[in-house]
Design a protein around this motif. Structure first.
Motif, PDB file in Angstrom:
ATOM      1  N   HIS A 143       2.548  20.554  35.559  1.00 48.57           N
ATOM      2  CA  HIS A 143       3.538  21.560  35.916  1.00 48.57           C
ATOM      3  C   HIS A 143       2.931  22.924  35.644  1.00 48.57           C
ATOM      4  O   HIS A 143       1.743  23.037  35.340  1.00 48.57           O
ATOM      5  CB  HIS A 143       4.842  21.358  35.124  1.00 48.57           C
ATOM      6  CG  HIS A 143       4.624  21.178  33.654  1.00 48.57           C
ATOM      7  ND1 HIS A 143       4.210  22.196  32.827  1.00 48.57           N
ATOM      8  CD2 HIS A 143       4.722  20.086  32.864  1.00 48.57           C
ATOM      9  CE1 HIS A 143       4.087  21.762  31.595  1.00 48.57           C
ATOM     10  NE2 HIS A 143       4.383  20.471  31.588  1.00 48.57           N
ATOM     11  N   TRP A 201       6.556  18.135  29.413  1.00 53.90           N
ATOM     12  CA  TRP A 201       7.922  18.210  29.925  1.00 53.90           C
ATOM     13  C   TRP A 201       8.432  16.821  30.259  1.00 53.90           C
ATOM     14  O   TRP A 201       7.727  16.027  30.886  1.00 53.90           O
ATOM     15  CB  TRP A 201       7.974  19.060  31.190  1.00 53.90           C
ATOM     16  CG  TRP A 201       7.874  20.525  30.952  1.00 53.90           C
ATOM     17  CD1 TRP A 201       7.568  21.161  29.788  1.00 53.90           C
ATOM     18  CD2 TRP A 201       8.080  21.553  31.926  1.00 53.90           C
ATOM     19  NE1 TRP A 201       7.570  22.517  29.958  1.00 53.90           N
ATOM     20  CE2 TRP A 201       7.876  22.790  31.268  1.00 53.90           C
ATOM     21  CE3 TRP A 201       8.400  21.560  33.260  1.00 53.90           C
ATOM     22  CZ2 TRP A 201       7.996  24.012  31.920  1.00 53.90           C
ATOM     23  CZ3 TRP A 201       8.525  22.776  33.920  1.00 53.90           C
ATOM     24  CH2 TRP A 201       8.330  23.985  33.256  1.00 53.90           C
ATOM     25  N   LEU A 218       7.537   9.035  30.126  1.00 53.99           N
ATOM     26  CA  LEU A 218       8.758   9.765  30.440  1.00 53.99           C
ATOM     27  C   LEU A 218       8.519  11.257  30.546  1.00 53.99           C
ATOM     28  O   LEU A 218       9.457  12.035  30.645  1.00 53.99           O
ATOM     29  CB  LEU A 218       9.819   9.499  29.359  1.00 53.99           C
ATOM     30  CG  LEU A 218      10.173   8.023  29.163  1.00 53.99           C
ATOM     31  CD1 LEU A 218      11.143   7.868  27.999  1.00 53.99           C
ATOM     32  CD2 LEU A 218      10.781   7.435  30.433  1.00 53.99           C
ATOM     33  N   ASP A 219       7.233  11.657  30.523  1.00 52.28           N
ATOM     34  CA  ASP A 219       6.928  13.079  30.542  1.00 52.28           C
ATOM     35  C   ASP A 219       5.671  13.343  31.352  1.00 52.28           C
ATOM     36  O   ASP A 219       4.953  12.428  31.743  1.00 52.28           O
ATOM     37  CB  ASP A 219       6.744  13.595  29.125  1.00 52.28           C
ATOM     38  CG  ASP A 219       5.792  12.717  28.318  1.00 52.28           C
ATOM     39  OD1 ASP A 219       4.645  12.519  28.748  1.00 52.28           O
ATOM     40  OD2 ASP A 219       6.206  12.209  27.269  1.00 52.28           O
ATOM     41  N   THR A 220       5.437  14.614  31.587  1.00 49.43           N
ATOM     42  CA  THR A 220       4.297  15.023  32.402  1.00 49.43           C
ATOM     43  C   THR A 220       3.745  16.343  31.898  1.00 49.43           C
ATOM     44  O   THR A 220       4.476  17.154  31.316  1.00 49.43           O
ATOM     45  CB  THR A 220       4.705  15.164  33.876  1.00 49.43           C
ATOM     46  OG1 THR A 220       3.584  15.619  34.643  1.00 49.43           O
ATOM     47  CG2 THR A 220       5.833  16.174  34.053  1.00 49.43           C
ATOM     48  N   VAL A 277      10.396   8.888  44.584  1.00 49.81           N
ATOM     49  CA  VAL A 277      11.054   9.471  43.411  1.00 49.81           C
ATOM     50  C   VAL A 277      12.561   9.470  43.643  1.00 49.81           C
ATOM     51  O   VAL A 277      13.059  10.104  44.578  1.00 49.81           O
ATOM     52  CB  VAL A 277      10.558  10.906  43.147  1.00 49.81           C
ATOM     53  CG1 VAL A 277      11.301  11.513  41.956  1.00 49.81           C
ATOM     54  CG2 VAL A 277       9.048  10.910  42.907  1.00 49.81           C
ATOM     55  N   TYR A 308      10.504  14.068  32.418  1.00 47.89           N
ATOM     56  CA  TYR A 308      10.910  14.000  33.819  1.00 47.89           C
ATOM     57  C   TYR A 308      12.394  14.317  33.962  1.00 47.89           C
ATOM     58  O   TYR A 308      12.812  14.810  35.003  1.00 47.89           O
ATOM     59  CB  TYR A 308      10.597  12.625  34.399  1.00 47.89           C
ATOM     60  CG  TYR A 308       9.127  12.420  34.650  1.00 47.89           C
ATOM     61  CD1 TYR A 308       8.462  13.152  35.630  1.00 47.89           C
ATOM     62  CD2 TYR A 308       8.390  11.518  33.896  1.00 47.89           C
ATOM     63  CE1 TYR A 308       7.106  12.987  35.859  1.00 47.89           C
ATOM     64  CE2 TYR A 308       7.033  11.343  34.120  1.00 47.89           C
ATOM     65  CZ  TYR A 308       6.391  12.080  35.102  1.00 47.89           C
ATOM     66  OH  TYR A 308       5.048  11.923  35.330  1.00 47.89           O
ATOM     67  N   TYR A 321      15.108   9.546  33.378  1.00 45.31           N
ATOM     68  CA  TYR A 321      14.132   9.470  34.458  1.00 45.31           C
ATOM     69  C   TYR A 321      12.736   9.169  33.919  1.00 45.31           C
ATOM     70  O   TYR A 321      12.324   9.709  32.884  1.00 45.31           O
ATOM     71  CB  TYR A 321      14.044  10.801  35.207  1.00 45.31           C
ATOM     72  CG  TYR A 321      15.306  11.232  35.907  1.00 45.31           C
ATOM     73  CD1 TYR A 321      16.075  10.342  36.655  1.00 45.31           C
ATOM     74  CD2 TYR A 321      15.736  12.568  35.830  1.00 45.31           C
ATOM     75  CE1 TYR A 321      17.227  10.755  37.303  1.00 45.31           C
ATOM     76  CE2 TYR A 321      16.887  12.988  36.483  1.00 45.31           C
ATOM     77  CZ  TYR A 321      17.631  12.080  37.214  1.00 45.31           C
ATOM     78  OH  TYR A 321      18.760  12.493  37.862  1.00 45.31           O
ATOM     79  N   ASP A 322      11.995   8.319  34.653  1.00 43.95           N
ATOM     80  CA  ASP A 322      10.541   8.323  34.500  1.00 43.95           C
ATOM     81  C   ASP A 322       9.973   9.009  35.737  1.00 43.95           C
ATOM     82  O   ASP A 322      10.690   9.708  36.459  1.00 43.95           O
ATOM     83  CB  ASP A 322       9.977   6.919  34.242  1.00 43.95           C
ATOM     84  CG  ASP A 322      10.035   5.982  35.458  1.00 43.95           C
ATOM     85  OD1 ASP A 322      10.312   6.446  36.589  1.00 43.95           O
ATOM     86  OD2 ASP A 322       9.794   4.782  35.276  1.00 43.95           O
ATOM     87  N   GLU A 323       8.703   8.836  36.030  1.00 36.42           N
ATOM     88  CA  GLU A 323       8.094   9.561  37.146  1.00 36.42           C
ATOM     89  C   GLU A 323       8.778   9.250  38.467  1.00 36.42           C
ATOM     90  O   GLU A 323       8.937  10.135  39.322  1.00 36.42           O
ATOM     91  CB  GLU A 323       6.616   9.224  37.233  1.00 36.42           C
ATOM     92  CG  GLU A 323       5.870   9.982  38.327  1.00 36.42           C
ATOM     93  CD  GLU A 323       4.389   9.671  38.358  1.00 36.42           C
ATOM     94  OE1 GLU A 323       3.678  10.283  39.193  1.00 36.42           O
ATOM     95  OE2 GLU A 323       3.928   8.820  37.555  1.00 36.42           O
ATOM     96  N   ARG A 337       8.932   3.079  42.021  1.00 33.47           N
ATOM     97  CA  ARG A 337       7.527   3.013  41.614  1.00 33.47           C
ATOM     98  C   ARG A 337       6.678   2.208  42.596  1.00 33.47           C
ATOM     99  O   ARG A 337       5.506   2.518  42.817  1.00 33.47           O
ATOM    100  CB  ARG A 337       7.425   2.425  40.211  1.00 33.47           C
ATOM    101  CG  ARG A 337       6.016   2.365  39.648  1.00 33.47           C
ATOM    102  CD  ARG A 337       6.032   2.037  38.177  1.00 33.47           C
ATOM    103  NE  ARG A 337       6.616   3.124  37.395  1.00 33.47           N
ATOM    104  CZ  ARG A 337       5.920   4.174  36.955  1.00 33.47           C
ATOM    105  NH1 ARG A 337       4.626   4.276  37.213  1.00 33.47           N
ATOM    106  NH2 ARG A 337       6.515   5.115  36.259  1.00 33.47           N
ATOM    107  N   ARG A 387      16.374  10.352  42.131  1.00 39.00           N
ATOM    108  CA  ARG A 387      17.104  11.169  41.175  1.00 39.00           C
ATOM    109  C   ARG A 387      18.588  11.176  41.561  1.00 39.00           C
ATOM    110  O   ARG A 387      18.927  11.058  42.738  1.00 39.00           O
ATOM    111  CB  ARG A 387      16.582  12.617  41.151  1.00 39.00           C
ATOM    112  CG  ARG A 387      15.118  12.750  40.735  1.00 39.00           C
ATOM    113  CD  ARG A 387      14.904  12.376  39.283  1.00 39.00           C
ATOM    114  NE  ARG A 387      13.548  12.570  38.815  1.00 39.00           N
ATOM    115  CZ  ARG A 387      12.675  11.600  38.578  1.00 39.00           C
ATOM    116  NH1 ARG A 387      13.025  10.325  38.810  1.00 39.00           N
ATOM    117  NH2 ARG A 387      11.462  11.864  38.116  1.00 39.00           N
TER     118      ARG A 387
END
Length: 879
Positions: free
Chosen positions: A457, A464, A452-454, A508, A466, A481-483, A503, A510
């Motif tokens: 960036h 962070w 759930l993060d990346t 993506v 997503y 959100y996931d990726e 996926r 949103r």
């Protein structure tokens, strides 16, 4: 989209045309291919865009749509020329053009549009009649919520009430402030006559006025209505001539059958905090119940804090100061207020919410709870913003509970529920829901199968999420959100559903938050609240490797495409009262254009830059290569106009971070460039232009950039289209740093341009930021320079990636440029690098533009910089 399609088509066209004489006897073949050869010949005959034609190109931006869907508006910006405001009737395609617009908006009833100009003139445009009213020296403007009236206040205290049905304008003199009631029936107006000041209530239809309060020595300000339009709050301020703080009273006028005026008088009000005062200029607002009022106080010691005096006295900088002195001078200490207060006029009850110990306060929806913290709690620290312990205060019981310890104060990681009883927050790589009445925390993301993060960036070592999409109206579900996808998760974390399938093809999805082009009144110091009613249609935006666009989704019908293309699609606007939309499309070979969507059909509404078709069509493709750690990267390779196979061309490499996502951007040819670079200038002059993606290893930003750029360039050189001895590198800001560093590491380029970049890690680390007075060390430790630790903990890593520490190795010509007033990246960085190169006898030129900052703003200077860089590069790359 297959980005090599154009290349294949060109090859086929060449093959067909070249062999036409040999197959001329085949009539069918001639018939099939005659059009292809003809169009190819026309394309070859087209010329590059000459610089004298650049002024014909515009940038289309900021499209809006009226509530009824009948009108659209946008700006056309021509470099160096006043903007053109375009207004178009979506049904009959009637177009109206007006000069300039800093901002603009349709009236709620869709019959008018206001346009605000840079000379502070307000223009009210009657859309049906194509007539306008001008109001100079604007101070304040509102449409009434119903859209029937507009109010305009100018700098001469002249108030104009415009009836938007009839166009009739009524003017009142000596007005200092006004505010329409939410139901549109009333206008509260304050008068300053010099003899007797007053606040009145005016019926906007009959223009009948009733005086609420008069005073010989006070002024009235800060008007606030409750949602029912039944109560009006305002402040009364009297200047104290004895040197004490101004005396400020808070009034509430109840506009009923028996009007009533209630007053909060600080000295006599029980519970008013000692040694504080109420600021006459502070904001006031009502709670959602329409009965409680919120306002602010400050400690009286704040009045003794004279910034000008502090600047002229000896400054004492202590090592344990929470903020260094420049930051203290730039920002108010939260301990000095303002502190949030609650007042119940009927009960005559006062509650201090924020205090010196917990000075920062944010109200949760419905205003039954407040989130409190002290942003300086863990100072001194070396991030841009520090962490804090967060407390939740019950405004009914006055109890406080600590919600979370040492958590980021970034409110992108905290989202309250619509009823204000829950707070979703992100910590330790998980999404949690805090239940306020139960004082409990639930990991709602525990069952979700994907990250759930990346860390991919512009921050060095921060993780962070997503993102958090919002809450269901019944407070039972959160959307995370996931990726790629959106997840619907119950507040206990036990039930979860993936509602999109991005996926599978790396699309993506949103939720789209910009459905309406409107600016609703935002209560001060409150959270952003995103409520997603999935029983109704909700808009989704999608961006994939081969398409982008918008979809409609609800829990019953699922996902339905609304508008998707294999181009760049954005700026969707929905008519609030109709089922219609406008949407913007562009690609590298398609100037921006706007479509109108209605009843499942799409119609091209407007195309910009039609002259584009008269010149050589841009040609570009995506190249592929590997990063230093084996990741797949891409770069945009733009071809020179009139490219001829077999001929080798010079190439400009332009760098920053990831740039391949600009593939579909239409680039307007112009010499007005804030960084002196425009790829169409160079493709028109016979250059290839490469935009490579760069990824980073923590602690090695310069080395990472060098390795990625080399890999990208080597990938292009394998095509044998580029002359390896005629390549240049160009970058600005962070790209300017990368260009300066690469200049010290390789001789693969014949020339390098570095604009407004950091050149000495040690000196920049120890610089005070010009914008905010903070130490610039945060850039390195937690942000774009990605060192992840302090200079003193990793001096060798800092030296390894600092251009100045390798300046003796520069063996190629380098052009540096800066704005002399740059406070984002201190201009002394380029001056130091220039002086070092000069002392070493290197080939260096430095352009220092007076009265300019980080990017060049003056039109004349933009053209000058673009020309100087182009001419300088030509001296090294052109035969």
């Amino acid at each position: 989209m297959n980005h090599k399609t154009l290349d294949i088509n060109m090859a086929i066209q060449k093959m067909i045309c070249a062999h036409t004489p040999r197959i001329s006897q085949l009539v069918v073949v001639i018939f099939l291919f005659a059009t292809v050869c003809s169009s190819f010949g026309q394309a070859v005959g087209k010329k590059s865009i000459p610089q004298e034609e650049y002024s014909k190109w515009s940038n289309l931006y900021a499209p809006i749509l009226s509530n009824d869907g009948k009108w659209a508006a946008w700006r056309l910006n021509y470099p160096g020329i006043t903007d053109t405001l375009m207004i178009l009737n979506t049904h009959n395609k009637k177009v109206m053009k007006y000069k300039e617009a800093v901002e603009y908006e349709f009236s709620p009833n869709s019959k008018w549009l206001y346009s605000y100009h840079s000379d502070r003139t307000l223009q009210l445009i009657n859309l049906e009649r194509n007539e306008s009213k001008n109001f100079p020296d604007l101070e304040l403007f509102y449409f009434s919520d119903a859209g029937d009236y507009a109010g305009v206040l100018d700098a001469n205290n002249r108030f104009s009430l415009v009836d938007l049905e009839t166009g009739k304008t009524t003017q009142l003199e000596h007005v200092s402030w006004f505010k329409f009631s939410p139901n549109g029936k009333w206008a509260a107006i304050t008068f300053v006559t010099g003899e007797k000041n007053s606040i009145v209530l005016m019926d906007v239809q009959s223009l009948q006025k009733s005086v609420i309060l008069k005073s010989d020595d006070s002024t009235f300000s800060r008007l606030a209505w409750n949602e029912k339009s039944s109560r009006l709050a305002f402040m009364e301020t009297k200047v104290d001539t004895t040197g004490n703080p101004p005396r400020t009273l808070l009034h509430e006028f109840q506009n009923g059958s028996l009007p009533k005026l209630l007053t909060l008088h600080p000295p006599s009000q029980k519970g008013f905090p000692m040694n504080t005062y109420m600021e006459g200029g502070s904001k006031i607002f009502y709670a959602a119940d329409g009965e409680r009022l919120f306002f602010y106080v400050r400690p009286k010691s704040y009045l003794e804090r004279n910034i000008d005096t502090l600047k002229n006295k000896v400054q004492v900088w202590k090592g344990d100061d929470p903020w260094i002195v420049p930051q203290q001078l730039r920002f108010n200490d939260p301990a000095m207020g303002p502190w949030l207060m609650q007042w119940k006029p009927e009960q005559k009850e006062l509650l201090q919410i924020a205090t010196e110990k917990l000075p920062n306060a944010y109200l949760l929806p419905n205003e039954h709870y407040a989130l409190l913290f002290d942003k300086k709690q863990y100072e001194p620290q070396f991030k841009y913003e520090g962490d804090a312990d967060f407390y939740v205060m019950d405004l009914n019981t006055k109890d406080k509970k600590r919600m979370v310890e040492k958590h980021t104060i970034d409110f992108k990681n905290k989202y309250p529920s619509p009823n204000g009883k829950y707070i979703a927050y992100y910590k330790n790589k998980k999404w949690w829901v805090y239940t306020i009445p139960m004082d409990s925390h639930t990991d709602v993301s525990v069952n979700l199968p994907f990250d759930l993060d990346t860390t991919d960036h512009s921050s060095s070592n921060a993780v962070w999420p997503y993102g958090f999409a919002g809450w269901s109206p019944d407070n039972k579900w959160v959307y995370i959100y996931d990726e790629f996808d959106i997840w619907k998760v119950s507040v206990d974390g036990r039930e979860f559903h993936r509602i999109t399938n991005g996926r599978e093809d790396k699309t993506v999805f949103r939720f789209y938050r910009k459905q309406y082009e409107e600016y609703p009144f935002q209560r001060f110091e409150r959270f952003t609240l995103d409520i997603l009613d999935t029983e109704k249609d909700i808009l989704l935006e999608a961006n994939g490797p081969k398409h982008s666009g918008y979809y409609s989704w609800n829990s019953k019908k699922g996902i339905t495409p609304l508008f998707t293309k294999d181009t760049k699609v954005d700026n969707l606007k929905q008519a609030k009262e109709a089922g219609s939309y406008i949407v913007q499309e562009e690609s590298f070979d398609i100037p921006r254009r706007i479509y109108f969507l209605e009843d499942g059909k799409e119609a091209l509404l407007y195309e910009s830059n039609l002259q584009h078709k008269d010149f050589v069509s841009p040609r570009q493709e995506l190249i592929s290569y590997k990063s230093f750690d084996g990741r797949d990267l891409q770069g945009i390779l733009m071809y020179p106009d009139g490219y001829v196979e077999g001929v080798q061309y010079p190439m400009i490499v332009h760098i920053y971070e990831r740039l391949s996502d600009r593939f579909y951007n239409y680039i307007t040819p112009t010499m007005n460039n804030g960084d002196g670079f425009n790829p169409k200038v160079y493709t028109g002059q016979g250059y290839f232009v490469l935009y490579p993606d760069i990824v980073y290893k923590l602690g090695d930003p310069g080395i990472s950039a060098l390795q990625c750029v080399k890999a990208a360039v080597e990938s292009v050189l394998k095509t044998e289209m580029v002359d390896k001895d005629r390549m240049a590198l160009q970058g600005h800001s962070f790209g300017g740093y990368e260009a300066a560093f690469i200049a010290t590491q390789t001789n693969m380029f014949a020339a390098i341009v570095s604009g407004a970049g950091v050149t000495d890690f040690r000196s920049f680390y120890l610089t005070v930021g010009g914008y905010d007075g903070r130490p610039d060390s945060w850039w390195f430790e937690e942000h774009q320079w990605r060192m992840g630790t302090s200079y003193f903990d990793a001096p060798e890593a800092y030296k390894r990636n600092s251009p100045m520490d390798h300046v003796q190795q520069v063996n190629i010509p380098i052009l540096l440029w800066s704005g002399a007033d740059d406070v984002h990246i201190d201009v002394r960085q380029n001056i130091e690098f220039y002086l070092a190169l000069r002392r070493l006898g290197k080939d260096v030129t430095f352009l220092n533009y007076p009265n300019e900052t980080h990017a060049i703003q003056n039109s004349k200077n933009q053209k000058d910089l673009t020309n100087r860089i182009s001419n300088w590069l030509a001296g090294y790359l052109k035969p």
